[in-house]
Design a protein around this motif. Structure first.
Motif, short mmCIF file in Angstrom:
data_model
loop_
_atom_site.label_atom_id
_atom_site.label_comp_id
_atom_site.label_asym_id
_atom_site.label_seq_id
_atom_site.Cartn_x
_atom_site.Cartn_y
_atom_site.Cartn_z
N UNK A 12 0.85 -1.19 0.00
CA UNK A 12 0.00 0.00 0.00
C UNK A 12 0.89 1.24 0.00
N UNK A 13 0.46 2.29 -0.68
CA UNK A 13 1.23 3.52 -0.75
C UNK A 13 1.07 4.36 0.51
N UNK A 14 2.09 5.11 0.91
CA UNK A 14 2.00 5.97 2.08
C UNK A 14 0.80 6.91 1.99
N UNK A 15 0.08 7.07 3.10
CA UNK A 15 -1.07 7.93 3.15
C UNK A 15 -2.38 7.25 2.79
N UNK A 16 -2.30 6.07 2.22
CA UNK A 16 -3.50 5.33 1.84
C UNK A 16 -3.99 4.44 2.98
N UNK A 17 -5.06 3.69 2.73
CA UNK A 17 -5.69 2.87 3.75
C UNK A 17 -5.66 1.40 3.40
N UNK A 18 -5.82 0.57 4.42
CA UNK A 18 -5.87 -0.88 4.25
C UNK A 18 -6.62 -1.48 5.43
N UNK A 19 -7.39 -2.54 5.18
CA UNK A 19 -8.13 -3.21 6.24
C UNK A 19 -7.72 -4.67 6.32
N UNK A 20 -7.33 -5.11 7.51
CA UNK A 20 -6.96 -6.48 7.76
C UNK A 20 -8.14 -7.23 8.38
N UNK A 21 -8.22 -8.54 8.14
CA UNK A 21 -9.28 -9.36 8.70
C UNK A 21 -8.68 -10.52 9.47
N UNK A 22 -9.41 -10.99 10.48
CA UNK A 22 -8.99 -12.15 11.26
C UNK A 22 -10.21 -13.03 11.50
N UNK A 75 -22.13 -11.49 14.04
CA UNK A 75 -22.65 -12.86 14.02
C UNK A 75 -21.57 -13.93 14.08
N UNK A 76 -20.42 -13.66 13.50
CA UNK A 76 -19.33 -14.61 13.51
C UNK A 76 -18.16 -14.06 14.32
N UNK A 77 -17.30 -14.96 14.77
CA UNK A 77 -16.11 -14.53 15.51
C UNK A 77 -15.10 -14.06 14.47
N UNK A 78 -15.08 -12.77 14.24
CA UNK A 78 -14.24 -12.18 13.22
C UNK A 78 -13.97 -10.73 13.57
N UNK A 79 -12.72 -10.32 13.48
CA UNK A 79 -12.36 -8.94 13.78
C UNK A 79 -11.61 -8.34 12.61
N UNK A 80 -11.63 -7.01 12.55
CA UNK A 80 -11.00 -6.28 11.48
C UNK A 80 -10.10 -5.19 12.06
N UNK A 81 -9.13 -4.78 11.29
CA UNK A 81 -8.27 -3.67 11.67
C UNK A 81 -8.21 -2.71 10.48
N UNK A 82 -8.91 -1.59 10.61
CA UNK A 82 -8.90 -0.57 9.57
C UNK A 82 -7.74 0.39 9.84
N UNK A 83 -6.87 0.52 8.87
CA UNK A 83 -5.70 1.36 9.00
C UNK A 83 -5.76 2.48 7.96
N UNK A 84 -5.68 3.73 8.43
CA UNK A 84 -5.71 4.88 7.53
C UNK A 84 -4.45 5.71 7.71
N UNK A 85 -4.17 6.55 6.72
CA UNK A 85 -2.97 7.40 6.73
C UNK A 85 -1.72 6.60 7.09
#
Length: 126
Positions: A12-22, A75-85
């Motif tokens: 991902x480029x600097x300053x952009x966003x990405x979301x991880x899932x577990x 509903x499901x055992x699932x977490x996310x990590x939203x990363x910005x900037x």
């Protein structure tokens, strides 16, 4: 046995966003806290964020406050990590982990977690 699998990493480029899932599967889920950690320069993994799966409360490491957000599937055992900037120093392997503890003193360090995913690589670069 409880299993955790991370996904969503990549370049991902600097300053952009990405979301991880577990995603969590297998065994009987007894852990009340799911967390995100990342590989630092030392032996112990660095605390990023945690979420109490019962009440949805969250905690964040000082270095990511205001930029990272942890959330859960209802509903499901699932977490996310939203990363910005995102910044280049965020480049490393990110891990999802599970712990039965809920007290602050027990969920802010990697030593308190029982199960870990294999990790997903995040690379912040132009």
């Amino acid at each position: 046995q409880v299993q955790l699998v991370e996904s969503g990493g990549g370049l991902v480029q600097p300053g952009n966003s990405m979301t991880l899932s577990c995603t969590v599967s297998g065994g009987t889920f007894g852990g009340f806290t799911l967390g995100w950690f990342r590989q630092g320069s030392g032996k112990e993994r660095e605390f990023v964020a945690t979420l109490n799966y019962v009440d949805g409360s969250t905690k964040y490491g000082d270095s990511v406050k205001g930029r990272f957000t942890i959330s859960r599937d209802m509903e499901k055992i699932m977490v996310f990590l939203q990363m910005i900037r995102l910044r280049p120093e965020c480049t490393t392997v990110y891990y999802c982990a599970d712990t039965p503890y809920t007290a602050v003193k027990d969920v802010l360090t990697a030593r308190g977690y029982r199960y870990w995913g294999q990790g997903t690589q995040v690379t912040v670069s132009a």
